[in-house]
Scaffold this active site. Structure first.
Site, PDB file in Angstrom:
ATOM      1  N   GLU A  63      76.128 -10.439 -38.528  1.00  0.00           N
ATOM      2  CA  GLU A  63      75.921 -10.831 -37.132  1.00  0.00           C
ATOM      3  C   GLU A  63      76.970 -11.893 -36.851  1.00  0.00           C
ATOM      4  O   GLU A  63      76.863 -13.031 -37.314  1.00  0.00           O
ATOM      5  CB  GLU A  63      74.495 -11.362 -36.934  1.00  0.00           C
ATOM      6  CG  GLU A  63      74.013 -11.243 -35.497  1.00  0.00           C
ATOM      7  CD  GLU A  63      74.646 -12.260 -34.574  1.00  0.00           C
ATOM      8  OE1 GLU A  63      75.608 -11.885 -33.872  1.00  0.00           O
ATOM      9  OE2 GLU A  63      74.201 -13.394 -34.550  1.00  0.00           O
ATOM     10  N   CYS A 105      76.406 -17.269 -30.272  1.00  0.00           N
ATOM     11  CA  CYS A 105      77.154 -16.013 -30.246  1.00  0.00           C
ATOM     12  C   CYS A 105      76.867 -15.220 -28.977  1.00  0.00           C
ATOM     13  O   CYS A 105      77.703 -14.416 -28.548  1.00  0.00           O
ATOM     14  CB  CYS A 105      76.834 -15.178 -31.477  1.00  0.00           C
ATOM     15  SG  CYS A 105      75.074 -14.812 -31.675  1.00  0.00           S
TER      16      CYS A 105
END
Length: 486
Positions: free
Chosen positions: A254, A288
């Site tokens: 991720e 993110c």
């Protein structure tokens, strides 16, 4: 911060291997970014510690996997209760160690509790299926734990982003070796170790080894580590993936993002600006899935840019341990300087600063840059700071082209009164997550989460399907009533 899970101070200058002991790497001062004050001293692991921990985890894993599923579920349920019971203490550490504003800390802790309850349900899920067979045999699959799972977690949401890998891996019968970021070893590591100690997890099943890149590399290459869950930058993720490939180790990535928020001409601008501000400046932009690129239709561009700048200029910035502010500090001077270099480079490339672009210490003012686009550093890159790049488009096709023209593919937001048109646009833009009429900050424990391209290798988090796939192996088993005649 003197009582409760972390307050007993057994963790001071120690790493966790089922017990608290000295680490081979020395110690890690725990620094409050808002003030520079030392909050404590954590232990620091060395590569030799990793080898010992993985060996012990490998030994402890078989008995944990063989424990009744109700026992594993019970440990997770007790952990959820402990997070709730000690919520005030944990939130304080998230505020002071990670620089979280109070609402972000509350949201992160709430998400962690949700992850815990979701993980507690995993042991009772069916872990196989019966397959059709053309022969007189029972043909079936069975899901078995991979063994030892390595988890490498970041600083920005240190508790939740560690726990969302650690909890399901443990629930499914694996042992875990966690390497938290050295800047957040307590809220990203010590707190997890203490919770599982108190929840009754058998010693040796979980190890917490704060340290640098050398510790992460040592973890990835251990032969007994059969799966690695990494959350962090794309650059570091590439290095982890390369090491995993060399050792045939499953890897779940991720990584970074540079999410687009598309504002169509029929969007409600007041609500759009409020949503966009939240999405862009959440946790000082250190996430993110924050909004990086604001793609705005020509007809509302000037109004939107000005409204967003006014909203940003009115946001409070300060020490979240002392005030109820909108933005706290960036994590360290390196991150601040990286953000400022991207802003300065974008202005030099022609971007127009409408507000912000200044800092005091680690406190960076929320920044709005107009007239950006491809070629501007703060538009092209993942900033990981409180910077909104505002770019204009003329047609829906142009918006799709701009949003798609990025190596990242994590989150997407489309704000429009025409929901059907929004869904059609989302279908044409490659991202792992898409939100119509909402900003990009969303991460539900039961929903799949993951990105494409430079943002990772698709959904590996959230929900039973993703977690079972991530942390178990599939075996094919057949049973005959008698040995066939050959």
């Amino acid at each position: 911060m003197d009582t409760g899970l972390v307050g007993d101070r057994r963790w001071q200058e120690k790493i966790f291997t089922g017990e608290w002991r000295d680490g081979g790497g020395g110690v890690l001062p725990v620094i409050e970014p808002a003030t520079g004050a030392e909050l404590g001293v954590a232990g620091k692991a060395a590569p030799d510690d990793v080898a010992r921990s993985v060996a012990r985890a490998d030994e402890a894993q078989a008995a944990w996997a063989a424990a009744p599923f109700s026992e594993r579920a019970g440990v997770l349920r007790r952990a959820a209760e402990l997070w709730t019971e000690h919520s005030a203490e944990v939130r304080t550490w998230l505020v002071r160690e990670a620089g979280s504003v109070r609402r972000k800390a509350m949201r992160e802790l709430g998400g962690t509790v949700a992850e815990c309850w979701e993980a507690a349900a995993l042991p009772s899920h069916p872990l196989g299926e019966v397959l059709p067979s053309e022969r007189a045999t029972l043909s079936m699959t069975r899901r078995t734990p991979v063994g030892v799972v390595g988890v490498i977690a970041p600083f920005n949401l240190p508790l939740k982003l560690a726990f969302r890998s650690v909890a399901p891996a443990l629930a499914l019968g694996n042992a875990v070796v966690l390497k938290p970021d050295p800047r957040t070893p307590v809220s990203g590591g010590v707190a997890l170790a203490r919770v599982f100690e108190e929840a009754g997890l058998p010693p040796g099943v979980l190890h917490v080894l704060p340290g640098g890149a050398d510790v992460g590399a040592a973890l990835v290459v251990q032969p007994a580590v059969r799966a690695v869950s990494f959350t962090g930058s794309s650059r570091a993720g590439h290095a982890v993936a390369e090491l995993c490939a060399r050792h045939s180790t499953r890897v779940h990535l991720e990584l970074g993002g540079n999410s687009a928020l598309i504002v169509m001409p029929d969007a409600d601008l007041d609500r759009a600006v409020a949503a966009a501000s939240y999405g862009a400046f959440y946790h000082q932009g250190q996430g993110c899935i924050v909004v990086g690129r604001h793609l705005v239709h020509d007809s509302v561009y000037d109004t939107y840019a000005q409204m967003l700048a006014e909203k940003a200029a009115g946001l409070t910035v300060g020490n979240p341990a002392e005030q109820d502010v909108a933005l706290g500090p960036l994590i360290d001077a390196h991150q601040r300087d990286s953000v400022d270099a991207l802003v300065t480079g974008s202005v030099e490339a022609g971007a127009k600063p409408l507000t912000g672009g200044t800092y005091q210490g680690l406190f960076y003012r929320p920044t709005v840059l107009a007239d950006t686009g491809p070629g501007a550093p703060a538009y092209d890159a993942e900033v990981f700071g409180p910077v909104a790049s505002v770019t204009r488009f003329s047609t829906a096709d142009e918006a799709v082209e701009l949003a798609s023209d990025s190596p990242y593919g994590l989150a997407l937001s489309i704000l429009t009164a025409d929901v059907t048109a929004g869904l059609e646009m989302a279908a044409a833009i490659p991202t792992g997550l898409a939100h119509i009429n909402d900003q990009t900050i969303a991460d539900d424990a039961h929903a799949p989460f993951g990105g494409l391209g430079e943002s990772g290798n698709a959904s590996r988090f959230g929900g039973p399907a993703a977690n079972i796939e991530a942390y178990t192996d599939t075996r094919w088993i057949t049973v005959h009533s008698a040995i066939p005649s050959y």
